[in-house]
Design a protein around this motif. Sequence first.
Motif, PDB file in Angstrom:
ATOM      1  N   GLU A 127      32.955  56.301  34.853  1.00 13.53           N
ATOM      2  CA  GLU A 127      33.035  57.329  33.822  1.00 13.53           C
ATOM      3  C   GLU A 127      33.574  56.793  32.500  1.00 13.53           C
ATOM      4  OE1 GLU A 127      34.910  60.874  35.235  1.00 13.53           O
ATOM      5  OE2 GLU A 127      33.653  60.946  37.024  1.00 13.53           O
ATOM      6  N   TRP A 128      33.337  55.527  32.245  1.00 12.19           N
ATOM      7  CA  TRP A 128      33.648  54.928  30.951  1.00 12.19           C
ATOM      8  C   TRP A 128      32.854  53.644  30.840  1.00 12.19           C
ATOM      9  CZ3 TRP A 128      37.046  50.488  30.292  1.00 12.19           C
ATOM     10  CH2 TRP A 128      37.517  49.975  31.497  1.00 12.19           C
ATOM     11  N   THR A 129      32.992  52.960  29.767  1.00 11.01           N
ATOM     12  CA  THR A 129      32.130  51.810  29.523  1.00 11.01           C
ATOM     13  C   THR A 129      32.687  50.509  30.111  1.00 11.01           C
ATOM     14  OG1 THR A 129      33.141  51.490  27.363  1.00 11.01           O
ATOM     15  CG2 THR A 129      31.124  52.809  27.445  1.00 11.01           C
ATOM     16  N   ALA A 130      33.112  50.557  31.356  1.00 16.17           N
ATOM     17  CA  ALA A 130      33.578  49.352  32.043  1.00 16.17           C
ATOM     18  C   ALA A 130      32.422  48.368  32.143  1.00 16.17           C
ATOM     19  CB  ALA A 130      34.087  49.704  33.432  1.00 16.17           C
ATOM     20  N   ARG A 131      32.755  47.089  32.194  1.00 19.10           N
ATOM     21  CA  ARG A 131      31.704  46.082  32.255  1.00 19.10           C
ATOM     22  C   ARG A 131      32.043  44.915  33.172  1.00 19.10           C
ATOM     23  NH1 ARG A 131      33.543  42.071  29.112  1.00 19.10           N
ATOM     24  NH2 ARG A 131      35.012  42.552  27.481  1.00 19.10           N
ATOM     25  N   GLU A 132      33.228  44.950  33.769  1.00 16.00           N
ATOM     26  CA  GLU A 132      33.604  43.844  34.651  1.00 16.00           C
ATOM     27  C   GLU A 132      34.334  44.377  35.877  1.00 16.00           C
ATOM     28  OE1 GLU A 132      37.080  42.700  34.787  1.00 16.00           O
ATOM     29  OE2 GLU A 132      37.766  44.058  33.257  1.00 16.00           O
ATOM     30  N   LEU A 133      34.293  43.555  36.953  1.00 13.09           N
ATOM     31  CA  LEU A 133      34.795  44.016  38.239  1.00 13.09           C
ATOM     32  C   LEU A 133      35.141  42.815  39.111  1.00 13.09           C
ATOM     33  CD1 LEU A 133      35.048  46.583  40.044  1.00 13.09           C
ATOM     34  CD2 LEU A 133      32.662  46.255  40.647  1.00 13.09           C
ATOM     35  N   SER A 134      36.171  42.955  39.922  1.00 12.58           N
ATOM     36  CA  SER A 134      36.534  41.909  40.872  1.00 12.58           C
ATOM     37  C   SER A 134      35.437  41.748  41.915  1.00 12.58           C
ATOM     38  CB  SER A 134      37.850  42.276  41.572  1.00 12.58           C
ATOM     39  OG  SER A 134      38.052  41.442  42.690  1.00 12.58           O
ATOM     40  N   ARG A 135      35.175  40.506  42.281  1.00 12.14           N
ATOM     41  CA  ARG A 135      34.178  40.220  43.316  1.00 12.14           C
ATOM     42  C   ARG A 135      34.628  40.732  44.689  1.00 12.14           C
ATOM     43  NH1 ARG A 135      30.122  36.438  42.494  1.00 12.14           N
ATOM     44  NH2 ARG A 135      29.913  35.845  40.324  1.00 12.14           N
ATOM     45  N   GLU A 136      35.897  41.064  44.852  1.00  9.27           N
ATOM     46  CA  GLU A 136      36.429  41.548  46.125  1.00  9.27           C
ATOM     47  C   GLU A 136      36.669  43.056  46.125  1.00  9.27           C
ATOM     48  OE1 GLU A 136      36.593  39.593  48.772  1.00  9.27           O
ATOM     49  OE2 GLU A 136      35.821  38.000  47.494  1.00  9.27           O
ATOM     50  N   SER A 137      36.413  43.708  45.022  1.00 10.37           N
ATOM     51  CA  SER A 137      36.715  45.129  44.878  1.00 10.37           C
ATOM     52  C   SER A 137      35.864  46.007  45.793  1.00 10.37           C
ATOM     53  CB  SER A 137      36.481  45.542  43.418  1.00 10.37           C
ATOM     54  OG  SER A 137      36.575  46.926  43.287  1.00 10.37           O
ATOM     55  N   ALA A 138      36.501  47.049  46.315  1.00  8.99           N
ATOM     56  CA  ALA A 138      35.759  48.050  47.087  1.00  8.99           C
ATOM     57  C   ALA A 138      34.761  48.772  46.188  1.00  8.99           C
ATOM     58  CB  ALA A 138      36.731  49.049  47.706  1.00  8.99           C
ATOM     59  N   GLN A 139      35.057  48.842  44.895  1.00 10.03           N
ATOM     60  CA  GLN A 139      34.129  49.460  43.944  1.00 10.03           C
ATOM     61  C   GLN A 139      32.799  48.698  43.898  1.00 10.03           C
ATOM     62  OE1 GLN A 139      36.861  49.341  40.550  1.00 10.03           O
ATOM     63  NE2 GLN A 139      36.373  51.515  40.299  1.00 10.03           N
ATOM     64  N   LEU A 140      32.855  47.404  44.116  1.00 10.78           N
ATOM     65  CA  LEU A 140      31.628  46.603  44.114  1.00 10.78           C
ATOM     66  C   LEU A 140      30.705  47.052  45.244  1.00 10.78           C
ATOM     67  CD1 LEU A 140      30.777  43.698  42.573  1.00 10.78           C
ATOM     68  CD2 LEU A 140      30.766  43.069  44.957  1.00 10.78           C
ATOM     69  N   VAL A 141      31.273  47.360  46.385  1.00 12.25           N
ATOM     70  CA  VAL A 141      30.487  47.848  47.523  1.00 12.25           C
ATOM     71  C   VAL A 141      29.910  49.228  47.186  1.00 12.25           C
ATOM     72  CG1 VAL A 141      30.569  48.491  49.963  1.00 12.25           C
ATOM     73  CG2 VAL A 141      31.828  46.480  49.159  1.00 12.25           C
ATOM     74  N   ARG A 142      30.709  50.083  46.554  1.00 12.77           N
ATOM     75  CA  ARG A 142      30.222  51.394  46.121  1.00 12.77           C
ATOM     76  C   ARG A 142      29.075  51.252  45.127  1.00 12.77           C
ATOM     77  NH1 ARG A 142      34.218  54.752  43.121  1.00 12.77           N
ATOM     78  NH2 ARG A 142      32.475  55.971  42.416  1.00 12.77           N
ATOM     79  N   LEU A 143      29.251  50.342  44.168  1.00 16.77           N
ATOM     80  CA  LEU A 143      28.215  50.084  43.173  1.00 16.77           C
ATOM     81  C   LEU A 143      26.932  49.604  43.856  1.00 16.77           C
ATOM     82  CD1 LEU A 143      27.136  49.632  40.288  1.00 16.77           C
ATOM     83  CD2 LEU A 143      28.260  47.378  40.340  1.00 16.77           C
ATOM     84  N   ALA A 144      27.062  48.642  44.744  1.00 15.85           N
ATOM     85  CA  ALA A 144      25.898  48.119  45.463  1.00 15.85           C
ATOM     86  C   ALA A 144      25.201  49.225  46.256  1.00 15.85           C
ATOM     87  CB  ALA A 144      26.309  46.969  46.376  1.00 15.85           C
TER      88      ALA A 144
END
Length: 184
Positions: A127-144
Amino acid sequence: MLGESGKHRDRWNSLLASVVYEYDWNDEAAESIRHLKRRIEAEKSRESRHRVDFKYGKGGIADLEFLVQFLQIKHGGKFPEVRVPGPKDAVTALHEAGVFTDRERDVLIRAHQFERLVENRFQLMEEWTARELSRESAQLVRLAGSLGYRGEAAAVRKAFLADWDETARSVRQLVEKHFYAEGS
């Protein structure tokens, strides 16, 4: 008969052509743009071994769009048909002008579609203009998952990162070839 807005558009296009496309893009001018791009990479990218930067990381969306726009400027004087808005149309026009091979065109069109989708889904998720993320983040799995990757979290993370890394690597190779290489 051309209306007032049509006259303004024609004057604007004429001015743009004389300032941008008729400019002598010699080695010194091109090197100034390369210097600017290096500064952007150094100052904006938050990419690391542990973080993915979807926008400013090597091979990310900024690399791809910078490359395409640079080549439009460079070749737009000789090939007016490359002066089109939008990366997909620009890549296609640059290909038709002989700047890109069939493979390079296909790589860039697929990469742009994939990278923009990743960026947009991530921004919606955050919900904002984020552009980077940890390779280990649970958010990465959500994004995928929002992109259609399915399975156990570790496998989803690995598959998405493999696709992202391969796409970014392919884009960066073209940036190195068409933007940073001597005489480009």
